[in-house]
Design a protein around this motif. Sequence first.
Motif, PDB file in Angstrom:
ATOM      1  N   ILE A  69       0.996  -1.052  -0.144  1.00  0.00           N
ATOM      2  CA  ILE A  69       0.101   0.036   0.059  1.00  0.00           C
ATOM      3  C   ILE A  69       0.979   1.271   0.120  1.00  0.00           C
ATOM      4  N   SER A  70       0.696   2.044  -0.839  1.00  0.00           N
ATOM      5  CA  SER A  70       1.375   3.356  -1.036  1.00  0.00           C
ATOM      6  C   SER A  70       1.768   4.031   0.287  1.00  0.00           C
ATOM      7  N   PRO A  71       2.964   4.339   0.584  1.00  0.00           N
ATOM      8  CA  PRO A  71       3.199   5.319   1.828  1.00  0.00           C
ATOM      9  C   PRO A  71       2.353   6.572   1.773  1.00  0.00           C
ATOM     10  N   HIS A  72       2.338   7.179   0.524  1.00  0.00           N
ATOM     11  CA  HIS A  72       1.333   8.198   0.269  1.00  0.00           C
ATOM     12  C   HIS A  72      -0.058   8.230   1.057  1.00  0.00           C
ATOM     13  N   LEU A  73      -0.471   6.783   0.716  1.00  0.00           N
ATOM     14  CA  LEU A  73      -1.988   6.553   1.292  1.00  0.00           C
ATOM     15  C   LEU A  73      -1.827   6.437   2.769  1.00  0.00           C
ATOM     16  N   GLN A  74      -0.645   5.725   3.242  1.00  0.00           N
ATOM     17  CA  GLN A  74      -0.843   5.507   4.578  1.00  0.00           C
ATOM     18  C   GLN A  74      -0.802   6.816   5.548  1.00  0.00           C
ATOM     19  N   LEU A  75       0.186   7.947   4.985  1.00  0.00           N
ATOM     20  CA  LEU A  75       0.258   9.088   5.488  1.00  0.00           C
ATOM     21  C   LEU A  75      -1.196   9.915   5.471  1.00  0.00           C
ATOM     22  N   ALA A  76      -1.625   9.730   4.283  1.00  0.00           N
ATOM     23  CA  ALA A  76      -2.837  10.552   3.949  1.00  0.00           C
ATOM     24  C   ALA A  76      -3.773  10.261   4.935  1.00  0.00           C
ATOM     25  N   VAL A  77      -4.203   9.172   5.170  1.00  0.00           N
ATOM     26  CA  VAL A  77      -5.177   8.602   5.954  1.00  0.00           C
ATOM     27  C   VAL A  77      -5.074   8.908   7.486  1.00  0.00           C
ATOM     28  N   ILE A  78      -3.487   8.815   7.863  1.00  0.00           N
ATOM     29  CA  ILE A  78      -3.256   9.183   9.242  1.00  0.00           C
ATOM     30  C   ILE A  78      -3.607  10.919   9.317  1.00  0.00           C
ATOM     31  N   ARG A 184      -0.565   0.334  -4.233  1.00  0.00           N
ATOM     32  CA  ARG A 184       0.918   0.498  -4.183  1.00  0.00           C
ATOM     33  C   ARG A 184       1.427   1.706  -5.044  1.00  0.00           C
ATOM     34  N   ASP A 185       0.547   1.859  -6.369  1.00  0.00           N
ATOM     35  CA  ASP A 185       1.007   2.882  -7.148  1.00  0.00           C
ATOM     36  C   ASP A 185       0.292   4.111  -7.033  1.00  0.00           C
ATOM     37  N   LEU A 186      -0.460   4.680  -5.947  1.00  0.00           N
ATOM     38  CA  LEU A 186      -0.925   5.710  -6.130  1.00  0.00           C
ATOM     39  C   LEU A 186      -0.066   6.875  -5.696  1.00  0.00           C
ATOM     40  N   THR A 187      -0.516   8.175  -6.533  1.00  0.00           N
ATOM     41  CA  THR A 187       0.308   9.278  -6.341  1.00  0.00           C
ATOM     42  C   THR A 187      -0.235  10.022  -4.846  1.00  0.00           C
ATOM     43  N   LEU A 216     -10.225  19.580  -0.163  1.00  0.00           N
ATOM     44  CA  LEU A 216      -9.866  18.646   0.851  1.00  0.00           C
ATOM     45  C   LEU A 216      -8.588  17.900   0.743  1.00  0.00           C
ATOM     46  N   ALA A 217      -8.485  17.378  -0.562  1.00  0.00           N
ATOM     47  CA  ALA A 217      -7.467  16.454  -1.051  1.00  0.00           C
ATOM     48  C   ALA A 217      -6.301  17.291  -0.901  1.00  0.00           C
ATOM     49  N   GLY A 218      -6.325  18.696  -1.739  1.00  0.00           N
ATOM     50  CA  GLY A 218      -5.090  19.343  -1.812  1.00  0.00           C
ATOM     51  C   GLY A 218      -4.517  19.766  -0.314  1.00  0.00           C
ATOM     52  N   LEU A 219      -5.653  19.851   0.621  1.00  0.00           N
ATOM     53  CA  LEU A 219      -5.218  20.468   2.037  1.00  0.00           C
ATOM     54  C   LEU A 219      -4.413  19.129   2.617  1.00  0.00           C
ATOM     55  N   TYR A 220      -4.954  17.885   2.459  1.00  0.00           N
ATOM     56  CA  TYR A 220      -4.277  16.931   3.016  1.00  0.00           C
ATOM     57  C   TYR A 220      -2.682  16.590   2.333  1.00  0.00           C
ATOM     58  N   VAL A 221      -2.536  16.736   1.159  1.00  0.00           N
ATOM     59  CA  VAL A 221      -1.216  16.921   0.663  1.00  0.00           C
ATOM     60  C   VAL A 221      -0.306  17.800   1.243  1.00  0.00           C
ATOM     61  N   GLY A 222      -0.889  19.024   1.224  1.00  0.00           N
ATOM     62  CA  GLY A 222      -0.038  19.824   1.963  1.00  0.00           C
ATOM     63  C   GLY A 222       0.414  19.542   3.415  1.00  0.00           C
ATOM     64  N   ARG A 223      -0.546  19.033   4.203  1.00  0.00           N
ATOM     65  CA  ARG A 223      -0.311  18.555   5.670  1.00  0.00           C
ATOM     66  C   ARG A 223       0.642  17.534   5.756  1.00  0.00           C
TER      67      ARG A 223
END
Length: 238
Positions: A69-78, A184-187, A216-223
């Motif tokens: 699972i992409s580390p991006h998704l792991q962090l985004a969910v947290i 695992r390939d998610l941006t 909201l997604a843009g806010l999560y990317v920044g955080r």
Amino acid sequence: MFRPSKNSSRSLRVPRVLRTVFLVLLALVLLPYLLTPLYAVIDPPSTLTIWRRVTGERVEQTWVPLSRISPHLQLAVIVAEDGRFCTHYGIDLAEIQDAIQDADNLDDVRGGSTITQQVAKNLFLWPGRSLVRKALEAPLALWIDLVLSKRRILEIYLNVAEMGPQGEFGAEAGARRAFGRSARDLTSYQAALLAASLPNPVTRNAARPGPGLRRLAGLYVGRAAHAPGLASCVRAGR
């Protein structure tokens, strides 16, 4: 010879029935505590997927390890669901206090639900916001945090959470439905869209996001970019 009257026989049966009901309820309450240690090595189903399968509703789910699972998704969910995931012990008292202060009364309390609490709800309880469910959920979350690692808790969550409007459960099914690719390939932006849809993936469509979901997604990317350490306990394998 003395024979008990019918009334006395009934009075004896009533306590017996009550005792049986009590023992059944006690077993149901204790069962999650007995099952949780097994889930360190066994991939559990959620109550919602069980119910959907029993009732003939669609379920699409492919269980994958956290390493796929992409580390991006792991962090985004947290970032989106539980910013203090790595530091609390299953429940976030600060978030609960804020939620209570923001509510007019106890029936209006919203929020304050950690990833661990959501795992407790998904595996053992039912959807909804009743105080009874919350009362059962809190000690279960503490127990889950005690016996399972943070990495395993997040892995379970990312495999059982509802992530699509048509019975998609888990990151792999959600990613393939929304973006046509593996989890695992998610941006970072795709991961943030999936995380932003989590409260209600039926109305929040990550495949066709509206302006609110994109913001909201843009806010999560920044955080996530400014706080990569929020997922440190997962990467360390604790």
